[in-house]
Design a protein around this motif. Structure first.
Motif, PDB file in Angstrom:
ATOM      1  N   MET A   1       0.949  -1.154   0.011  1.00 24.19           N
ATOM      2  CA  MET A   1       0.222   0.040   0.277  1.00 24.19           C
ATOM      3  C   MET A   1       0.595   1.752   0.198  1.00 24.19           C
ATOM      4  SD  MET A   1      -3.154  -0.913   2.692  1.00 24.19           S
ATOM      5  CE  MET A   1      -3.264  -2.550   2.725  1.00 24.19           C
ATOM      6  N   GLY A   2       2.502   0.849  -0.719  1.00 27.14           N
ATOM      7  CA  GLY A   2       3.082   2.171   0.327  1.00 27.14           C
ATOM      8  C   GLY A   2       3.316   2.986   0.944  1.00 27.14           C
ATOM      9  N   PHE A   3       2.439   3.080   2.358  1.00 26.27           N
ATOM     10  CA  PHE A   3       3.164   3.465   3.363  1.00 26.27           C
ATOM     11  C   PHE A   3       3.816   2.070   4.349  1.00 26.27           C
ATOM     12  CE2 PHE A   3       0.980   7.203   6.791  1.00 26.27           C
ATOM     13  CZ  PHE A   3       2.927   7.729   6.675  1.00 26.27           C
ATOM     14  N   CYS A   4       4.988   2.158   4.014  1.00 21.04           N
ATOM     15  CA  CYS A   4       5.928   1.487   4.054  1.00 21.04           C
ATOM     16  C   CYS A   4       6.189   1.112   5.701  1.00 21.04           C
ATOM     17  CB  CYS A   4       7.470   0.628   3.403  1.00 21.04           C
ATOM     18  SG  CYS A   4       6.409   0.424   2.109  1.00 21.04           S
ATOM     19  N   GLY A   5       6.976   2.610   6.546  1.00 19.13           N
ATOM     20  CA  GLY A   5       7.448   2.911   7.372  1.00 19.13           C
ATOM     21  C   GLY A   5       6.849   2.876   8.268  1.00 19.13           C
ATOM     22  N   GLN A   6       4.197   2.838   8.036  1.00 18.57           N
ATOM     23  CA  GLN A   6       3.601   2.546   8.988  1.00 18.57           C
ATOM     24  C   GLN A   6       3.081   0.899   9.020  1.00 18.57           C
ATOM     25  OE1 GLN A   6       2.408   4.465  11.477  1.00 18.57           O
ATOM     26  NE2 GLN A   6       3.665   6.266  11.000  1.00 18.57           N
TER      27      GLN A   6
ATOM     28  N   LYS B   1       6.520   8.205 -11.505  1.00 20.10           N
ATOM     29  CA  LYS B   1       7.170   7.181 -11.720  1.00 20.10           C
ATOM     30  C   LYS B   1       7.426   6.880  -9.779  1.00 20.10           C
ATOM     31  CE  LYS B   1      11.780   5.865 -11.935  1.00 20.10           C
ATOM     32  NZ  LYS B   1      11.091   4.694 -10.904  1.00 20.10           N
ATOM     33  N   ILE B   2       8.010   5.960  -9.932  1.00 17.45           N
ATOM     34  CA  ILE B   2       7.737   5.268  -8.473  1.00 17.45           C
ATOM     35  C   ILE B   2       9.109   5.545  -7.690  1.00 17.45           C
ATOM     36  CG2 ILE B   2       7.737   3.264  -7.138  1.00 17.45           C
ATOM     37  CD1 ILE B   2       5.373   2.203  -9.386  1.00 17.45           C
ATOM     38  N   PHE B   3       8.596   5.992  -6.592  1.00 15.06           N
ATOM     39  CA  PHE B   3      10.569   5.819  -5.577  1.00 15.06           C
ATOM     40  C   PHE B   3       9.921   5.950  -4.814  1.00 15.06           C
ATOM     41  CE2 PHE B   3      10.239  10.180  -8.614  1.00 15.06           C
ATOM     42  CZ  PHE B   3      11.318   9.695  -8.980  1.00 15.06           C
ATOM     43  N   ALA B   4      11.160   4.636  -3.722  1.00 15.01           N
ATOM     44  CA  ALA B   4      11.028   4.616  -2.849  1.00 15.01           C
ATOM     45  C   ALA B   4      11.806   5.827  -1.381  1.00 15.01           C
ATOM     46  CB  ALA B   4      12.220   3.138  -2.511  1.00 15.01           C
ATOM     47  N   LEU B   5      10.727   6.031  -0.992  1.00 17.08           N
ATOM     48  CA  LEU B   5      11.497   7.460   0.154  1.00 17.08           C
ATOM     49  C   LEU B   5      11.354   6.988   0.871  1.00 17.08           C
ATOM     50  CD1 LEU B   5      11.337  10.408  -0.463  1.00 17.08           C
ATOM     51  CD2 LEU B   5       8.742  10.255   1.113  1.00 17.08           C
TER      52      LEU B   5
ATOM     53  N   ASN C   1       8.265   7.022   5.627  1.00 17.18           N
ATOM     54  CA  ASN C   1       9.169   6.530   4.819  1.00 17.18           C
ATOM     55  C   ASN C   1       8.060   5.270   3.803  1.00 17.18           C
ATOM     56  OD1 ASN C   1      11.671   6.556   4.936  1.00 17.18           O
ATOM     57  ND2 ASN C   1      11.482   5.615   7.464  1.00 17.18           N
ATOM     58  N   GLY C   2       8.166   4.652   2.405  1.00 18.61           N
ATOM     59  CA  GLY C   2       7.278   4.654   2.534  1.00 18.61           C
ATOM     60  C   GLY C   2       7.899   4.474   0.545  1.00 18.61           C
ATOM     61  N   LEU C   3       6.966   3.406  -0.481  1.00 16.74           N
ATOM     62  CA  LEU C   3       6.938   3.756  -2.118  1.00 16.74           C
ATOM     63  C   LEU C   3       5.723   4.548  -2.327  1.00 16.74           C
ATOM     64  CD1 LEU C   3       6.909   0.312  -3.586  1.00 16.74           C
ATOM     65  CD2 LEU C   3       8.281   1.922  -2.561  1.00 16.74           C
ATOM     66  N   ILE C   4       6.285   5.710  -2.921  1.00 17.42           N
ATOM     67  CA  ILE C   4       5.383   7.149  -3.500  1.00 17.42           C
ATOM     68  C   ILE C   4       4.804   6.684  -5.006  1.00 17.42           C
ATOM     69  CG2 ILE C   4       5.316   8.334  -2.039  1.00 17.42           C
ATOM     70  CD1 ILE C   4       7.528   9.924  -2.780  1.00 17.42           C
ATOM     71  N   GLU C   5       3.906   6.700  -6.033  1.00 16.33           N
ATOM     72  CA  GLU C   5       4.402   7.161  -7.001  1.00 16.33           C
ATOM     73  C   GLU C   5       3.602   8.451  -7.996  1.00 16.33           C
ATOM     74  OE1 GLU C   5       2.205   4.446  -9.012  1.00 16.33           O
ATOM     75  OE2 GLU C   5       2.675   5.034 -11.251  1.00 16.33           O
ATOM     76  N   VAL C   6       4.092   9.156  -8.742  1.00 23.90           N
ATOM     77  CA  VAL C   6       4.157  11.210  -8.278  1.00 23.90           C
ATOM     78  C   VAL C   6       4.156  11.029  -9.947  1.00 23.90           C
ATOM     79  CG1 VAL C   6       4.279  11.363  -5.994  1.00 23.90           C
ATOM     80  CG2 VAL C   6       6.986  11.093  -7.772  1.00 23.90           C
TER      81      VAL C   6
ATOM     82  N   GLU D   1       9.088  17.251   1.795  1.00 23.10           N
ATOM     83  CA  GLU D   1       8.050  18.220   3.108  1.00 23.10           C
ATOM     84  C   GLU D   1       6.892  18.300   3.115  1.00 23.10           C
ATOM     85  OE1 GLU D   1       9.087  22.231   2.533  1.00 23.10           O
ATOM     86  OE2 GLU D   1      12.159  21.923   3.116  1.00 23.10           O
ATOM     87  N   GLU D   2       5.872  17.868   1.906  1.00 25.99           N
ATOM     88  CA  GLU D   2       5.264  17.398   2.359  1.00 25.99           C
ATOM     89  C   GLU D   2       4.342  15.697   2.486  1.00 25.99           C
ATOM     90  OE1 GLU D   2       2.135  20.253   0.459  1.00 25.99           O
ATOM     91  OE2 GLU D   2       3.547  21.827   0.190  1.00 25.99           O
ATOM     92  N   MET D   3       5.021  15.129   1.807  1.00 27.68           N
ATOM     93  CA  MET D   3       4.266  14.098   1.441  1.00 27.68           C
ATOM     94  C   MET D   3       5.667  13.116   2.404  1.00 27.68           C
ATOM     95  SD  MET D   3       4.872  13.718  -2.605  1.00 27.68           S
ATOM     96  CE  MET D   3       3.838  11.725  -2.869  1.00 27.68           C
ATOM     97  N   GLY D   4       6.341  13.375   2.711  1.00 25.79           N
ATOM     98  CA  GLY D   4       7.573  12.957   3.196  1.00 25.79           C
ATOM     99  C   GLY D   4       7.507  13.051   4.450  1.00 25.79           C
TER     100      GLY D   4
END
Lengths: 548, 238
Positions: free
Chosen positions: A63-68, A354-358, A365-370, A381-384
């Motif tokens: 689901m992307g929000f891997c840190g949680q 593009k998917i990034f591993a933040l 922390n996690g995966l985002i597709e922006v 600053e905002e997403m992270g």
């Protein structure tokens, strides 16, 4: 299988699905945080409370929000729970039924981390069970493959991909359509499709997540590519460190074969396509396309000089189309929604998402597709959510091939050309955020150590140059380096960059050069005066090159 | 047959299509230093000494694996190339234990020749003094890994000319080494025919005849080219 039958499968699956679905991520990240137990407990709770007719628990992908993690999400209410403990599972089921409250931490699914995303590749990630082809078909899966096989000529498919503006997501950014056209134009005969899943950059896990969460999406993209360029055989090259991705892919291939979506006469057409999996043995350099091909052939994974490019002479000397996992994962969407719709996302020269591993010193922390063109500042600053204590110092993109972008340049839009212009690169999608306590020389040292370990050893500059660069950086960190050593570090970086055989060597000095460019004082502050100089200025050890 | 014309260091040269820049330079009489290249076996582009500049191309091109194309304007001795070549040779010297005065190949060593060509009198990089060992298990030959520069000429000769494939590359990166058989002592590899081609192919003193002492190794480096032409064109005289 024809379209009616495909849609019948979809309908049957939709009828089977319960109105309320509790999605539990069982991908690697959440699994490491005991998601399997959460999933089992959820299942047990549904069974115990005898509500299986209204509610089902589904094992889903990322689901992307891997840190949680572990993450649990409930549809259609769209409740999202983070860091779920196995003992909280029962109360989540009770709460979903409206019969009680849960202690599980509820997350806001509308927070900036999610709000700024544009899911294309990850549209179904975390929504469908990756081990069920029926669920994939129920969300429109394999319709694009049907469309190309029945309604489009191979040339039209290539044109569609070209018009979408898609560029290689492995990092190079080569126009995907152009690559397809090259392979398609090669004389008829045996051709191959290769999906590069040998993701190895430190901190990057985009491809793993795509393969684990939606393996059919990648397979469908590969089959469409096979049809477009005239190939009947594909290979997915996955690194052995991704066992879950491999097992889910194996299952997906089996299921697709059973439905006649892979193999001979796909959708009752003359088009054949089969996919085999090849597992990497742990060499980072095998992500380089020519080394990857050598590895599939059973040889030592060493890069070979290009040209000839794989598109002309690749696997077993046949024309070969080699794309990254994420590139293939975009294809079904491009065909389904049309090139124009896809090209409307992004910037002039970088289309789509593009998917990034933040990762790194950042709250979320996690995966985002922006969408391409979003600024680094928005992401960090905002997403992270920014750096937990303190402020951002730099953002590293592109892994060991990329560079560090300082905080002053956070307004740089994320696209291929802008990142290159600031001395970094898009890369495969690793994005490591660093705070003010980070020593940039140490960062350069870390990446150089990585390259030193991972160089194949074939060409001299990369094999011995990385060793010397690493020892110069070690000397710096020990406070033993002089201005001569720093100059040598620079000159050797240019030399390795310009003379190495493959992309690994050519980009290995990038972390050094980019940190030298933006944080020179961190290097110079580590320098010492050589004792024999008695305070006189040192002469540069190596005369300047044209580039220097 | 198609012919391409190009300019190398101001000299105009016509060459058959499909030939490399290195072939063209040889024909034009322009010397380009090489180490991993050897006539008779395929090129791998590993030593990066033969890099040249082509006008209109930002990248440096390895001459041994780049096809000579129509209208190319090649420069082989720019300041940058000379500088990079010297660094490459220095890196090679710093990597192994190359002590000419006690080497069997002294005076007949391609690494030594190249060092002289590029004007390398010392290495600015720190010497690593590796301890890589020596394999003297073969009855006639020996291999001293400390003198090996990983040009892989022995690997290619054994595979492509002799057809035995005794040699290959083991391990990765800085730990790379030339491996015999399945990482066995050379003397125990059944595939070895003791033909000695690897000894002749070796540009340094890494592979040698047993019993040779300082400066006594005289490799027959033309042998591979002779053998391959002989086989292909049936020309058996040298």
């Amino acid at each position: 299988m024809d379209l009616t039958e495909l849609r019948a499968v979809a309908q049957k699956e939709k009828d089977r699905q319960r109105p309320t679905r509790i999605h539990c991520c069982t991908s690697t990240g959440c699994r490491a945080a005991s998601a399997t137990e959460v999933y089992n407990n959820l299942k047990a709770a549904v069974k115990a409370q005898e509500c299986g007719d209204r509610l089902e628990v589904v094992s889903v992908g990322c689901m992307g929000f891997c840190g949680q993690g572990p993450l649990v999400q409930v549809d259609p209410d769209n409740h999202l729970y983070g860091q779920v403990k196995p003992q909280e599972a029962e109360s989540i089921v009770t709460a979903t039924l409206g019969e009680g409250r849960t202690e599980a931490e509820q997350l806001d699914p509308e927070q900036p981390f999610f709000a700024y995303q544009t899911p294309v590749v990850r549209k179904h990630s975390g929504k469908v069970n990756p081990e069920s082809i029926e669920e994939y078909i129920a969300v429109g899966g394999y319709e694009s493959l049907y469309k190309v096989v029945h309604d489009m000529t191979p040339a039209e498919v290539v044109a569609e991909v070209s018009n979408s503006g898609l560029r290689g997501r492995g990092g190079g950014g080569y126009p995907t359509g152009l690559k397809w056209a090259t392979v398609a134009k090669m004389p008829e005969g045996q051709k191959y499709i290769i999906c590069n899943g040998d993701e190895g950059d430190p901190g990057a896990f985009m491809d793993r997540s795509v393969l684990e969460s939606d393996p059919h999406l990648v397979l469908e993209g590969m089959a469409i590519a096979g049809y477009a360029v005239g190939a009947d055989h594909g290979y997915v090259y996955v690194r052995a460190e991704y066992p879950l991705a491999i097992s889910r892919l194996q299952k997906a291939i089996k299921q697709a074969k059973r439905y006649g979506l892979m193999g001979s006469q796909i959708f009752d057409s003359p088009f054949d396509f089969k996919v085999d999996i090849r597992i990497g043995a742990g060499a980072f350099v095998c992500g380089e396309e020519t080394a990857l091909i050598q590895s599939i052939e059973g040889a030592r994974g060493n890069p070979v000089p290009r040209p000839p490019y794989p598109a002309q002479k690749g696997l077993y000397d046949c024309p070969t189309l080699i794309n990254n996992v994420e590139s293939f994962a975009n294809i079904a969407h491009i065909i389904g929604e049309g090139a124009e719709a896809y090209a409307s996302i992004g910037t002039e020269n970088s289309k789509g998402t593009k998917i990034f591993a933040l990762t790194g010193n950042i709250r979320n922390n996690g995966l985002i597709e922006v969408p391409m063109g979003i600024t680094l500042r928005t992401i960090v600053e905002e997403m992270g959510g920014g750096v937990p204590d303190g402020e951002v110092k730099a953002v590293q993109t592109g892994g060991p091939s990329g560079g560090c972008i300082p905080k002053d340049l956070l307004d740089t839009p994320v696209d291929y050309d802008s990142l290159k212009a600031v001395g970094s690169m898009m890369g495969s999608g690793g994005m490591v955020v660093m705070d003010q306590n980070t020593n940039m020389v140490e960062i350069a040292h870390f990446y150089m150590e990585f390259c030193r370990e991972e160089t194949c050893g074939k060409c001299v500059p990369c094999r011995t140059g990385t060793v010397q660069l690493h020892s110069l950086l070690t000397k710096l960190l020990k406070g033993q380096a002089t201005a001569t050593d720093l100059e040598q570090l620079k000159q050797l970086s240019y030399m390795v960059q310009e003379t190495s055989l493959c992309g690994l060597g050519m980009s290995a000095p990038n972390p050094v050069l980019s940190t030298l460019r933006y944080f020179p004082e961190e290097y110079t502050s580590l320098l010492v005066q050589p004792a024999y100089l008695n305070g006189h200025a040192a002469e540069p050890a190596i005369t300047a090159t044209a580039k220097g | 047959m198609a012919v391409n014309t190009l300019t190398i260091d101001g000299k105009e040269i016509a060459i058959e299509a499909g030939k490399t820049i290195l072939d063209a330079a040889k024909e034009a009489g322009v010397p380009i230093p090489t180490l991993c290249h050897m006539e008779g076996v395929h090129d791998v582009g590993a030593c990066r000494l033969c890099i040249v500049e082509a006008e209109g191309t930002p990248k440096l091109l390895p001459a041994c694996v780049t096809a000579a194309t129509e209208g190319m304007v090649i420069h082989t001795q720019t300041e940058k190339l000379q500088n990079y070549r010297r660094m490459t040779v220095e890196l090679i010297f710093a990597e192994g234990n190359h002590v000419c005065s006690i080497c069997v190949a002294n005076g007949n060593c391609e690494l030594q020749d190249v060092a002289v060509d590029v004007g390398m009198d010392h290495s600015r990089f720190s010497y690593r003094f590796p301890d890589r060992g020596c394999d003297l298990s073969h009855s006639q030959f020996g291999i001293d890994h400390n003198r090996c520069i990983m040009c892989t000429r022995c690997v290619r000769v054994c595979d492509e000319v002799e057809g035995a494939h005794v040699w290959d590359v083991g391990s990765r990166g800085p730990d790379c080494f030339i491996v015999a058989g399945l990482d066995q002592p050379w003397g125990e590899v059944d595939a070895c025919t003791s033909c000695g081609k690897c000894v002749d192919a070796c540009p340094t003193g890494a592979i040698f005849h047993k019993g040779e002492t300082t400066g006594e190794k005289e490799g027959d480096r033309g042998k591979m080219a002779f053998l391959t032409t002989a086989r292909e064109k049936q020309e058996w005289t040298r």
